[in-house]
Design a protein around this motif. Structure first.
Motif, mmCIF file in Angstrom:
data_model
loop_
_atom_site.group_PDB
_atom_site.id
_atom_site.type_symbol
_atom_site.label_atom_id
_atom_site.label_comp_id
_atom_site.label_asym_id
_atom_site.label_seq_id
_atom_site.Cartn_x
_atom_site.Cartn_y
_atom_site.Cartn_z
ATOM 1 N N TRP A 95 0.655 -1.334 0.104
ATOM 2 C CA TRP A 95 -0.035 -0.068 -0.042
ATOM 3 C C TRP A 95 0.895 1.206 0.164
ATOM 4 O O TRP A 95 0.298 2.401 -0.540
ATOM 5 C CB TRP A 95 -0.996 -0.084 1.269
ATOM 6 C CG TRP A 95 -1.882 -0.770 1.301
ATOM 7 C CD1 TRP A 95 -1.795 -2.159 2.160
ATOM 8 C CD2 TRP A 95 -2.997 -1.403 0.757
ATOM 9 N NE1 TRP A 95 -2.775 -2.993 1.989
ATOM 10 C CE2 TRP A 95 -3.641 -2.652 1.307
ATOM 11 C CE3 TRP A 95 -3.616 -0.780 -0.421
ATOM 12 C CZ2 TRP A 95 -4.695 -3.235 0.624
ATOM 13 C CZ3 TRP A 95 -4.879 -1.210 -0.939
ATOM 14 C CH2 TRP A 95 -5.388 -2.506 -0.344
ATOM 15 N N THR A 102 -0.199 0.611 -7.392
ATOM 16 C CA THR A 102 -0.509 0.402 -6.012
ATOM 17 C C THR A 102 -1.196 1.639 -5.321
ATOM 18 O O THR A 102 -1.950 1.511 -4.304
ATOM 19 C CB THR A 102 0.590 -0.096 -4.988
ATOM 20 O OG1 THR A 102 1.557 1.062 -5.010
ATOM 21 C CG2 THR A 102 1.115 -1.309 -5.538
ATOM 22 N N ASN A 103 -0.894 2.702 -5.724
ATOM 23 C CA ASN A 103 -1.329 3.972 -5.103
ATOM 24 C C ASN A 103 -2.108 5.040 -6.146
ATOM 25 O O ASN A 103 -1.644 5.114 -7.172
ATOM 26 C CB ASN A 103 -0.274 4.838 -4.275
ATOM 27 C CG ASN A 103 0.545 3.970 -3.248
ATOM 28 O OD1 ASN A 103 1.288 3.357 -3.589
ATOM 29 N ND2 ASN A 103 -0.073 4.116 -2.071
ATOM 30 N N LYS A 382 -3.735 -2.602 -7.040
ATOM 31 C CA LYS A 382 -3.941 -3.225 -5.533
ATOM 32 C C LYS A 382 -5.276 -2.749 -5.272
ATOM 33 O O LYS A 382 -6.030 -3.368 -4.544
ATOM 34 C CB LYS A 382 -2.950 -2.557 -4.948
ATOM 35 C CG LYS A 382 -2.745 -2.770 -3.356
ATOM 36 C CD LYS A 382 -2.539 -4.485 -3.269
ATOM 37 C CE LYS A 382 -2.573 -4.914 -1.620
ATOM 38 N NZ LYS A 382 -2.894 -6.267 -1.793
ATOM 39 N N ILE A 383 -5.704 -1.435 -5.341
ATOM 40 C CA ILE A 383 -6.869 -0.923 -4.965
ATOM 41 C C ILE A 383 -8.117 -1.698 -5.701
ATOM 42 O O ILE A 383 -9.070 -2.033 -5.025
ATOM 43 C CB ILE A 383 -7.017 0.625 -5.279
ATOM 44 C CG1 ILE A 383 -6.064 1.197 -4.195
ATOM 45 C CG2 ILE A 383 -8.497 0.992 -4.781
ATOM 46 C CD1 ILE A 383 -6.112 2.733 -4.401
ATOM 47 N N TYR A 386 -8.281 -5.225 -3.983
ATOM 48 C CA TYR A 386 -8.944 -5.004 -2.581
ATOM 49 C C TYR A 386 -10.409 -5.113 -2.431
ATOM 50 O O TYR A 386 -11.076 -5.722 -1.827
ATOM 51 C CB TYR A 386 -8.456 -3.884 -1.788
ATOM 52 C CG TYR A 386 -8.903 -3.538 -0.399
ATOM 53 C CD1 TYR A 386 -8.431 -4.501 0.580
ATOM 54 C CD2 TYR A 386 -9.938 -2.914 -0.234
ATOM 55 C CE1 TYR A 386 -8.870 -4.363 1.903
ATOM 56 C CE2 TYR A 386 -10.242 -2.584 1.120
ATOM 57 C CZ TYR A 386 -10.017 -3.699 1.873
ATOM 58 O OH TYR A 386 -10.388 -3.181 3.370
ATOM 59 N N ILE A 525 -5.556 -2.056 4.096
ATOM 60 C CA ILE A 525 -5.753 -0.788 3.395
ATOM 61 C C ILE A 525 -5.526 0.235 4.249
ATOM 62 O O ILE A 525 -6.307 0.124 5.520
ATOM 63 C CB ILE A 525 -6.983 -0.806 2.446
ATOM 64 C CG1 ILE A 525 -6.732 0.571 1.705
ATOM 65 C CG2 ILE A 525 -8.209 -0.841 3.170
ATOM 66 C CD1 ILE A 525 -7.892 0.884 0.644
ATOM 67 N N ALA A 529 -5.783 5.789 2.865
ATOM 68 C CA ALA A 529 -5.603 5.615 1.395
ATOM 69 C C ALA A 529 -6.589 6.684 0.409
ATOM 70 O O ALA A 529 -7.561 6.737 0.817
ATOM 71 C CB ALA A 529 -5.752 4.215 1.081
ATOM 72 N N THR A 540 -12.454 3.177 3.259
ATOM 73 C CA THR A 540 -11.284 2.526 3.407
ATOM 74 C C THR A 540 -11.746 1.503 4.465
ATOM 75 O O THR A 540 -12.001 0.246 4.440
ATOM 76 C CB THR A 540 -10.175 3.214 3.571
ATOM 77 O OG1 THR A 540 -10.380 4.376 4.898
ATOM 78 C CG2 THR A 540 -9.231 3.992 2.539
#
Length: 543
Positions: A95, A102-103, A382-383, A386, A525, A529, A540
């Motif tokens: 994260w 990822t971000n 990544k988000i 998730y 997470i 974020a 989140t």
């Protein structure tokens, strides 16, 4: 009376327990950074640079193994911004990796606070901006992770510790360079080289005669390998990207894109000034720049030409790379020998072969891995993973082996299982040197050679004392093989460190997955974020 004594004893032990808990937590270091544009003149021409707290390069992160780093970044640019941490493994915490996979980017005028830990790491690394070709404008700086006081270091404390950020540079602004790439063309040849943001003789390092100093050198350039040397002085190599090395002595060192080295230099020459030289490797023409090693009791300035170095010799560089070995008796970030982890005795369960190529797709120059040229999705991978958002990426969208076919565009993600031990072979069929980096990991460079890799190449692997690092070179028409233990759950970027190639698709993501869905394997997470794309408007977590 007895009851009071019992009560006092209980209170004492409770207080002692609280103090012990507080002392047991790893230290915190806090940083507040304001990212702005500013005028810089690194090669004598006014440019729009990216400054951090008004500095180019940015401020040094000086830390100790296991420190928690709280880095609050205010984006005062007029476009989104991200910072990534080259070589910081982000254990269980992709994260915080700071790449677009990822971000979500930090919007203009807003803030994001990175909360990361340099867990079980030591060594020399750097940070850099990862979006929109910002790296060509600055925004990079050094990261120093020192050993904890209780852990022995295999050399005496140096009299000083210097960070050198060197690499190629262009006089054009990053927006112009980005436009060149977006139009389907490659970058021109660099205009020069910088040492700590300055050109020829622009930086001075002062030393006392007879004392020994540590120099941490990183190649933060965009397109070229460099050679580093100091006139009249030998360099003792002591660390490579978090691994203590056998203390071999070199007169010059090749440092490829994205790589970092630590050397010890003793000021044992007559008291005067000496050239520190950086020159390009495998280029024509050869670019050179210099800084000054200044003895505090110097009797004279530098004179004459700086010492020459290797230019296009591949065998010279290959032999030097093979000579860099792990110090098996030294402690790493923990108080046990580095060689206690016998990587050569573990059977690999999967072989991944990755070949770079340079296809023209839709009339534009692109770069690819196994024929796949990466294109960013509308939501960080990544988000999307998730929140289980469909349609953002597909596992297996990049093959394990070269296809030999034409290039195509894809948001490429490779699936991998947690705690597997894999062999990755980087195959370079082109005439240019390549440099590869894997986020989240340190890997063992077990072999490299010219020609085509085959299973028989494993007979030449070093399975005893090869160095562990996060960035490796692959020479022209050659291969490099690594072993890596996939012990870090997350979505991890595997990329070319040649920034034009990375920008135009020579990268992909490795999704290391654990079905346990446990905080033991991966942090949840972050509460703070940033959410964007198809994840906009979601929550989140409350805690």
């Amino acid at each position: 009376m007895g009851d009071n004594r019992v009560l006092c004893s209980l209170l004492f032990f409770f207080f002692f327990f609280l103090v012990s808990c507080i002392n047991a937590e790893d230290p915190y270091r806090f940083f507040t950074w304001n990212v702005t544009y500013g005028d810089i003149y690194p090669l004598g021409v006014k440019q729009q640079g990216i400054l951090i707290n008004g500095q180019f390069p940015g401020p040094l992160i000086d830390s100790v193994s296991n420190d928690n780093l709280i880095i609050s970044v205010y984006n005062s640019l007029d476009e989104p911004f991200l910072i990534s941490w080259n070589g910081v493994q982000q254990r269980r915490n992709s994260w915080q990796d700071g790449v677009y996979g990822t971000n979500c980017p930090i919007p203009p005028g807003q803030n994001f606070t990175y909360v990361l830990q340099v867990k079980d790491q030591i060594g020399s690394f750097f940070y850099f901006p990862s979006l929109a070709f910002h790296k060509a404008a600055g925004g990079f700086g050094g990261i120093r992770i020192n050993s904890r006081p209780m852990i022995p270091v295999p050399f005496p404390p140096p009299a000083g510790d210097y960070t050198i950020l060197a690499g190629d540079w262009f006089k054009q602004n990053h927006t112009d360079l980005k436009a060149i790439l977006d139009s389907g063309h490659d970058l021109p040849f660099p205009d020069g080289l910088l040492i700590n943001g300055r050109g020829l003789n622009g930086y001075t390092f002062t030393v006392d005669q007879g004392k020994t100093y540590r120099f941490r050198i990183s190649n933060v350039g965009l397109t070229t390998s460099i050679n580093f040397r100091i006139a009249g002085h030998k360099m003792t190599l002591v660390e490579v990207e978090g691994s203590h090395t056998l203390q071999n002595t070199y007169s010059s060192l090749d440092i490829h894109l994205g790589q970092s080295y630590s050397v010890l230099v003793t000021a044992d020459q007559p008291p005067q000034d000496y050239y520190i030289v950086v020159s390009t490797r495998f280029t024509s023409p050869v670019l050179t720049t210099t800084a000054i090693l200044h003895y505090s009791n110097s009797a004279g300035q530098v004179s004459g030409p700086p010492p020459g170095g290797p230019t296009i010799e591949i065998d010279w560089s290959l032999n030097q790379a093979r000579s860099i070995r792990w110090n098996l008796t030294a402690s790493g970030p923990r108080p046990n020998p580095q060689g206690s982890y016998h990587y050569g005795l573990i059977n690999t369960t999967r072989t991944i072969r990755l070949a770079n190529n340079a296809p023209v797709i839709n009339g534009k120059q692109r770069y690819a891995v196994n024929s796949v040229s990466f294109i960013p999705a509308d939501t960080p991978l990544k988000i999307a993973d998730y929140y289980k958002i469909p349609g953002v990426f597909t596992l297996g969208s990049i093959p394990d082996n070269p296809t030999g076919g034409g290039g195509y565009l894809q948001t490429s993600v490779m699936a991998a299982d947690f705690r597997t031990f894999v062999e990755i072979v980087f195959e370079n069929w082109e005439d240019t040197i390549q440099s590869w980096h894997i986020d989240g990991y340190s890997f063992f460079v077990v072999g490299m050679d010219g020609g085509q890799w085959s299973p028989a190449s494993r007979d030449t692997y070093n399975l005893r004392d090869t160095v562990a690092r996060c960035t490796t070179q692959v020479y022209p028409k050659s291969w490099t093989a690594i072993y890596v233990a996939l012990d870090n759950v997350g979505m991890w970027n595997i990329r070319s460190e040649n920034w034009a190639r990375q920008y135009l698709g020579q990268q992909f993501y490795l999704r290391v997955y654990s079905p346990a869905n446990s905080w033991r394997d991966e942090y949840p997470i972050p509460k703070n974020a940033l959410l964007c794309g198809r994840a906009s408007g979601r929550r989140t977590r409350p805690l």
